[in-house]
Every structure is written in structure tokens, then in C-alpha cells.
Scaffold this active site. Structure first.
Site, PDB file in Angstrom:
ATOM      1  N   TYR A   1       0.817  -1.218   0.000  1.00 55.26           N
ATOM      2  CA  TYR A   1       0.000   0.000   0.000  1.00 55.26           C
ATOM      3  C   TYR A   1       0.849   1.267   0.000  1.00 55.26           C
ATOM      4  CZ  TYR A   1      -3.943  -3.056   1.156  1.00 55.26           C
ATOM      5  OH  TYR A   1      -4.896  -4.044   1.133  1.00 55.26           O
TER       6      TYR A   1
ATOM      7  N   LYS B   1       4.186 -15.246   2.960  1.00 54.47           N
ATOM      8  CA  LYS B   1       4.137 -16.046   1.732  1.00 54.47           C
ATOM      9  C   LYS B   1       5.597 -16.299   1.350  1.00 54.47           C
ATOM     10  CE  LYS B   1       1.823 -17.947  -1.671  1.00 54.47           C
ATOM     11  NZ  LYS B   1       1.100 -19.222  -1.457  1.00 54.47           N
TER      12      LYS B   1
ATOM     13  N   ASP C   1      -2.164 -18.280   2.512  1.00 51.60           N
ATOM     14  CA  ASP C   1      -3.299 -19.010   1.913  1.00 51.60           C
ATOM     15  C   ASP C   1      -3.840 -20.050   2.899  1.00 51.60           C
ATOM     16  OD1 ASP C   1      -0.767 -20.029   1.540  1.00 51.60           O
ATOM     17  OD2 ASP C   1      -1.090 -20.756  -0.493  1.00 51.60           O
TER      18      ASP C   1
ATOM     19  N   ASP D   1      -4.955  -6.771   5.906  1.00 54.94           N
ATOM     20  CA  ASP D   1      -6.201  -6.112   5.510  1.00 54.94           C
ATOM     21  C   ASP D   1      -7.264  -7.184   5.227  1.00 54.94           C
ATOM     22  OD1 ASP D   1      -8.052  -4.309   4.662  1.00 54.94           O
ATOM     23  OD2 ASP D   1      -6.999  -3.668   2.868  1.00 54.94           O
TER      24      ASP D   1
ATOM     25  N   ASP E   1     -10.441  -8.649   7.993  1.00 58.23           N
ATOM     26  CA  ASP E   1     -11.868  -8.624   7.634  1.00 58.23           C
ATOM     27  C   ASP E   1     -12.465 -10.026   7.743  1.00 58.23           C
ATOM     28  OD1 ASP E   1     -11.983  -5.952   7.248  1.00 58.23           O
ATOM     29  OD2 ASP E   1     -12.601  -6.021   5.155  1.00 58.23           O
TER      30      ASP E   1
END
Ligand code: NAD
Length: 356
Positions: A142, A191, A223, A247, A251
Site C-alpha cells: 500500500y 508467503k 493461503d 487487511d 476482515d
């Protein structure tokens, strides 16, 4: 103890829910002999209306000159068309970056009284959900370089995901210190099988883990984490991860607990000062009707006491009060179910305050 709290009620349901959180904080002061001084500022849409921009320098100054910031929510359709630089959300980004808030803590806790609200199967929910997502907030994709260029006759978009050692190190410390206040287990999500930034993440997290031998640290690929959160969420205590993964996973972890109106969050930097806010927005559809659920904001205030003021007994008292009110069957509209007693936003605040 004397503490100065900068209060941003904001827009939509913000003023209603923050008023209830202050009611509860006032009760904590009365019961435990503290003095909280509230300095209220305008930020978000209401500041655009008053001053033509969502955050003034004087308001930002008050965020930097206080013990912590308590926020309701900002934004709403009224300000959707304003220029990007003065949008309501720009106020929050401005405050976070000026306060150096690089760690976002989001507890995802399933209240057993609201288990029906979870989209997960009852046998999964029955094992309980009580995890803390620690998300790096001001690095990664970001904040890297974004560019869209033409290469070999077609448009190509680049988003640079960069992490430096110090950025990983400081958030790792936040995670391990948070784990010490909980069940002393950290799962670090990356990852590392594909990304260089994740390989650095993993190396630095392991170095920091060595400084916390009392905390169990495990790695998990992002994942797999996304799957485990719906398959077996009770295995998680503290989850630490970079900005983009955080992020998405935060959620997901909020969703599995059911109700958006119940969820609190904290943004922290170096030192003890932070910004505390519910995870939801300004809910313009129910604003001004005394319908909103103030519990997410009340629990955010409890996080402020726990993480910024080290008032553990007081934070525990707020959480216990919320539990007791739910146990007695009181519900705002968003968490209402058959046989329960429906209450307004202000009634819910009063009920929680009375239990302190
Ligand atoms: P929202 O979270 O405001 O609302 C989503 C749904 O959840 C709505 O139906 C709303 O009524 C309900 N809801 C949310 N909080 C509730 C509560 N405490 N009690 C009962 N019901 C509640 O999300 P949205 O509608 O996408 O966004 C509305 C505005 O809020 C937008 O302008 C958005 O930019 C802004 N927003 C602000 C923040 C923030 O201030 N941190 C965060 C997210 C969205």
C-alpha cells in the site's frame, strides 16, 4: 491517574456511539478514582463542513498532544464528491501517519451469547473464537511505488511491495508483547515460499522471537491461514502479518465472529499512545436514530485502557460489563434475535455503564 483523551466523534453514528463510550469511561473514573480530560476535535465530514478540510493543523496538534485518541467513525455520502486530499478518510490517514501508528490490533472474539450470528458451523463456533490480528499498517504494497506504464504495446501496472528490517522488527515486537498479555502464542503469516519480502519477514520475526522465549512462535502461509480461519479459528491467539495480508485476514476474522457493531480496534506506534476506534464506518443508514450498537466503541475504549494506560482491571471491568449485559438478553437492533430485549444505543451505553 490523570489522562487526556482526544475525542473525535466524527460523522453519521459517530457522535451517538462515542457519547456512550464516554459514559462508560466516566463510570470507570468514578469507580477507580481516575480523571479523564476529554478534548474534542472535529475531523472527517463535519470538519469539511466547518473548515473546508477534514483535518486542521490545530486538530492534529491535539492528537499529538494527548495520552490517546478515541474515534467514532468518519465519512458519509454527503462528502463522497469532495477532492481526494480533503476526503474524510484523509483525516484518519493524516492522524495515523503523524502519530506514527504502524501497528493495527483487531481482536476477533465471538461472544457466546451471539454465536448464532457467526456464519460458521455450530461445531466450529462451539470451540470458541478469541484471536488478535496484529497488522502492519504503514508499509508493504500500500505504501510502495505504484505506476501504470506502457510496455511492449500494452498497459502494465506495478505495485511495489517493500519491507525493511526495522519495519518488520517493530511490528514483531508489538505482536510478542501483545501475546504476553494474552495466551503467549504468535502465528506469523507470510508467503515465504514465493515472496522475498516474506522471506525477510520470516527471518526477522524469528530473530525477535528469540527475545521472547516464553512466547510460542509458529509460521503459517497466508493461503493456509485464510483456510484455517474458517476451519479451525480456535487455534489462533495472536496473528501477526504484513499490511495487505492483514487487511484481508482481519476482515475475514471479523466476519467469522458475526457482528460488525461489536468489533473494536487499536492503532499503536512506539510508546503507549494510540488511536482506538470500532472497525465499522459511520453507518449513514441508521445515523441520528439512536439505533447504533455502541459496543464496538465501548470495547475500543477498553482497549485504550489496557494497551495505552495499562489499566488492566478497568479494561477487564468494561469487558465483563458488556458480557453481563449480553447475558441478561439486551440487544441493539443489529444483534437482535428472538426472545431478547431490544434497546437503543443510549440504553445500551447506560446498561454497560451501570455494570461497571
Ligand atoms: P458501515 O460500517 O458504516 O456500515 C455497514 C452496515 O453495517 C450498515 O448497514 C450499517 O448500518 C451497519 N453498521 C455499522 N456499524 C454499526 C453499528 N455500530 N451498529 C449497528 N449497525 C452498524 O460501512 P459503509 O456503509 O460501507 O460505510 C459508510 C461510511 O463510513 C462511508 O462513508 C465509509 O467511507 C465510512 N467508513 C468509515 C470508516 C472509519 O471511520 N474508520 C470505516 C469504514 C467506512
Amino acid at each position: 491517574m490523570n489522562k487526556t483523551i482526544t475525542v473525535i466523534k466524527g460523522d453519521g453514528i459517530g457522535p451517538e456511539i462515542v457519547t456512550e463510550a464516554l459514559k462508560v469511561l466516566d463510570k470507570v473514573c468514578e469507580k477507580y478514582g481516575h480523571t479523564f480530560t476529554y478534548q474534542e476535535i472535529l475531523a472527517g465530514g463535519c470538519a469539511i463542513d466547518a473548515y473546508g478540510r477534514s483535518l486542521t493543523e490545530e486538530a492534529l496538534e491535539k492528537c499529538l498532544d494527548c495520552d490517546s485518541v478515541l474515534l467514532g467513525a468518519v465519512g458519509g455520502p454527503k462528502w463522497d464528491g469532495v477532492a481526494k486530499e480533503i476526503r474524510p478518510e484523509a483525516a484518519l490517514l493524516g492522524i495515523r501517519s503523524a502519530m506514527g501508528l504502524y501497528a493495527n490490533l483487531r481482536p476477533a472474539r465471538l461472544f457466546p451469547q451471539l454465536a448464532d450470528a457467526s456464519p460458521l458451523k455450530p461445531e466450529i463456533v462451539a470451540k470458541g473464537i478469541d484471536l488478535m490480528m496484529v497488522r502492519e499498517l504503514i508499509g508493504g504494497a500500500y505504501f510502495g511505488e505504484h505506476k501504470t506504464v506502457e510496455e511492449n504495446g500494452e498497459i502494465v501496472a506495478h505495485d511495489d511491495m517493500t519491507y525493511s528490517e526495522h519495519e518488520v522488527r517493530r511490528i514483531a515486537h508489538t505482536a510478542f508483547q501483545t501475546a504476553r498479555k494474552r495466551d503467549s502464542r504468535v502465528i506469523s503469516v507470510d508467503k515465504a515460499n514465493v515472496l522475498d519480502s516474506s522471506r525477510l519477514w520470516r527471518k526477522v520475526v524469528h530473530e525477535v522471537a528469540a527475545e521472547y522465549p516464553d512466547v510460542i512462535c509458529t509460521d503459517m502461509l497466508v493461503d493456509n491461514t485464510a483456510m484455517q480461519l474458517v476451519k479451525n479459528p480456535s487455534q489462533f491467539d495472536v496473528v501477526v502479518t504484513e499490511n495487505l495480508f492483514g487487511d484481508i485476514l482481519s476482515d475475514e476474522s471479523s466476519m467469522i465472529t458475526g457482528s460488525i457493531g461489536m468489533m473494536a480496534s487499536a492503532s499503536l506506534g512506539d510508546g503507549t499512545r494510540g488511536m482506538y476506534e470500532p472497525i465499522h464506518g459511520s453507518a449513514p443508514d441508521i445515523a441520528g436514530q439512536n439505533l447504533a450498537n455502541p459496543i464496538g466503541t465501548i470495547l475500543s475504549a477498553a482497549m485504550m485502557l489496557r494497551y495505552s494506560f495499562d489499566m488492566i482491571a478497568e479494561a477487564d471491568a468494561i469487558e465483563a460489563a458488556v458480557n453481563a449485559v449480553l447475558d441478561e438478553g439486551y440487544r441493539t437492533g443489529d444483534i437482535m434475535s428472538e426472545g431478547m430485549k431490544k434497546v437503543s444505543c443510549s440504553e445500551m451505553g447506560t446498561l454497560v455503564a451501570e455494570k461497571i
